[in-house]
Design a protein around this motif. Structure first.
Motif, PDB file in Angstrom:
ATOM      1  N   VAL A 181     -31.773  10.077 -32.996  1.00 59.03           N
ATOM      2  CA  VAL A 181     -32.796   9.703 -33.985  1.00 59.03           C
ATOM      3  C   VAL A 181     -32.827  10.743 -35.107  1.00 59.03           C
ATOM      4  CG1 VAL A 181     -35.291   9.463 -34.365  1.00 59.03           C
ATOM      5  CG2 VAL A 181     -34.202   8.314 -32.433  1.00 59.03           C
ATOM      6  N   GLY A 182     -32.698  12.013 -34.761  1.00 61.91           N
ATOM      7  CA  GLY A 182     -32.649  13.066 -35.777  1.00 61.91           C
ATOM      8  C   GLY A 182     -31.476  12.889 -36.720  1.00 61.91           C
ATOM      9  N   ARG A 183     -30.315  12.550 -36.179  1.00 63.07           N
ATOM     10  CA  ARG A 183     -29.137  12.297 -37.020  1.00 63.07           C
ATOM     11  C   ARG A 183     -29.359  11.098 -37.932  1.00 63.07           C
ATOM     12  NH1 ARG A 183     -24.328  11.453 -33.258  1.00 63.07           N
ATOM     13  NH2 ARG A 183     -23.405  10.764 -35.208  1.00 63.07           N
ATOM     14  N   LEU A 184     -29.990  10.049 -37.393  1.00 63.13           N
ATOM     15  CA  LEU A 184     -30.255   8.857 -38.208  1.00 63.13           C
ATOM     16  C   LEU A 184     -31.241   9.177 -39.323  1.00 63.13           C
ATOM     17  CD1 LEU A 184     -29.539   5.874 -38.524  1.00 63.13           C
ATOM     18  CD2 LEU A 184     -31.483   5.334 -37.043  1.00 63.13           C
ATOM     19  N   ARG A 185     -32.262   9.968 -39.018  1.00 63.07           N
ATOM     20  CA  ARG A 185     -33.236  10.366 -40.045  1.00 63.07           C
ATOM     21  C   ARG A 185     -32.568  11.193 -41.140  1.00 63.07           C
ATOM     22  NH1 ARG A 185     -38.134  11.692 -35.919  1.00 63.07           N
ATOM     23  NH2 ARG A 185     -39.154   9.678 -36.100  1.00 63.07           N
ATOM     24  N   ARG A 186     -31.674  12.091 -40.761  1.00 64.57           N
ATOM     25  CA  ARG A 186     -30.975  12.886 -41.771  1.00 64.57           C
ATOM     26  C   ARG A 186     -30.106  12.006 -42.668  1.00 64.57           C
ATOM     27  NH1 ARG A 186     -30.959  16.338 -37.479  1.00 64.57           N
ATOM     28  NH2 ARG A 186     -28.852  15.822 -36.788  1.00 64.57           N
ATOM     29  N   ALA A 187     -29.502  10.977 -42.076  1.00 64.37           N
ATOM     30  CA  ALA A 187     -28.633  10.094 -42.853  1.00 64.37           C
ATOM     31  C   ALA A 187     -29.423   9.175 -43.781  1.00 64.37           C
ATOM     32  CB  ALA A 187     -27.769   9.253 -41.909  1.00 64.37           C
ATOM     33  N   LEU A 188     -30.524   8.610 -43.276  1.00 62.76           N
ATOM     34  CA  LEU A 188     -31.275   7.590 -44.030  1.00 62.76           C
ATOM     35  C   LEU A 188     -32.474   8.130 -44.786  1.00 62.76           C
ATOM     36  CD1 LEU A 188     -31.368   4.720 -41.389  1.00 62.76           C
ATOM     37  CD2 LEU A 188     -29.692   5.087 -43.210  1.00 62.76           C
ATOM     38  N   GLY A 189     -32.945   9.303 -44.397  1.00 64.01           N
ATOM     39  CA  GLY A 189     -34.192   9.821 -44.920  1.00 64.01           C
ATOM     40  C   GLY A 189     -35.261   9.691 -43.851  1.00 64.01           C
ATOM     41  N   HIS A 190     -36.099  10.692 -43.764  1.00 62.15           N
ATOM     42  CA  HIS A 190     -37.088  10.740 -42.682  1.00 62.15           C
ATOM     43  C   HIS A 190     -38.017   9.535 -42.686  1.00 62.15           C
ATOM     44  CE1 HIS A 190     -38.907  13.064 -39.467  1.00 62.15           C
ATOM     45  NE2 HIS A 190     -40.081  12.694 -39.928  1.00 62.15           N
TER      46      HIS A 190
END
Length: 80
Positions: A67-76
């Protein structure tokens, strides 16, 4: 942000720029969340969607990292 989940999951910014997502598990997480917009999804459901029958030993911690990686990719704000 637009999400395409047929075929290989993709995220595309409003200006048409694709967002690099990385591996299959990150795309599986994006797909699982995109299929349930605006809803909280229990961790165990996401673990099942991402790892199917072969979850890691500490699946919840692995999911949190993903989830942290996805947030970094898409924006928090894209992954609440």
């Amino acid at each position: 942000m637009r999400y395409a989940i047929l075929g290989s999951a993709q995220a595309v910014r409003a200006d048409g720029t694709p967002v690099p997502l990385g591996g299959a598990r990150l795309r599986a997480l994006l797909t699982a969340l995109a299929l349930r917009p605006g809803r909280a999804v229990p961790a165990q459901v996401l673990v099942g969607e991402v790892w199917a029958q072969d979850p890691p030993a500490d699946a919840v911690a692995a999911l949190q990292a993903l989830v942290g990686r996805l947030r970094r990719a898409l924006g928090h704000a894209a992954v609440a």
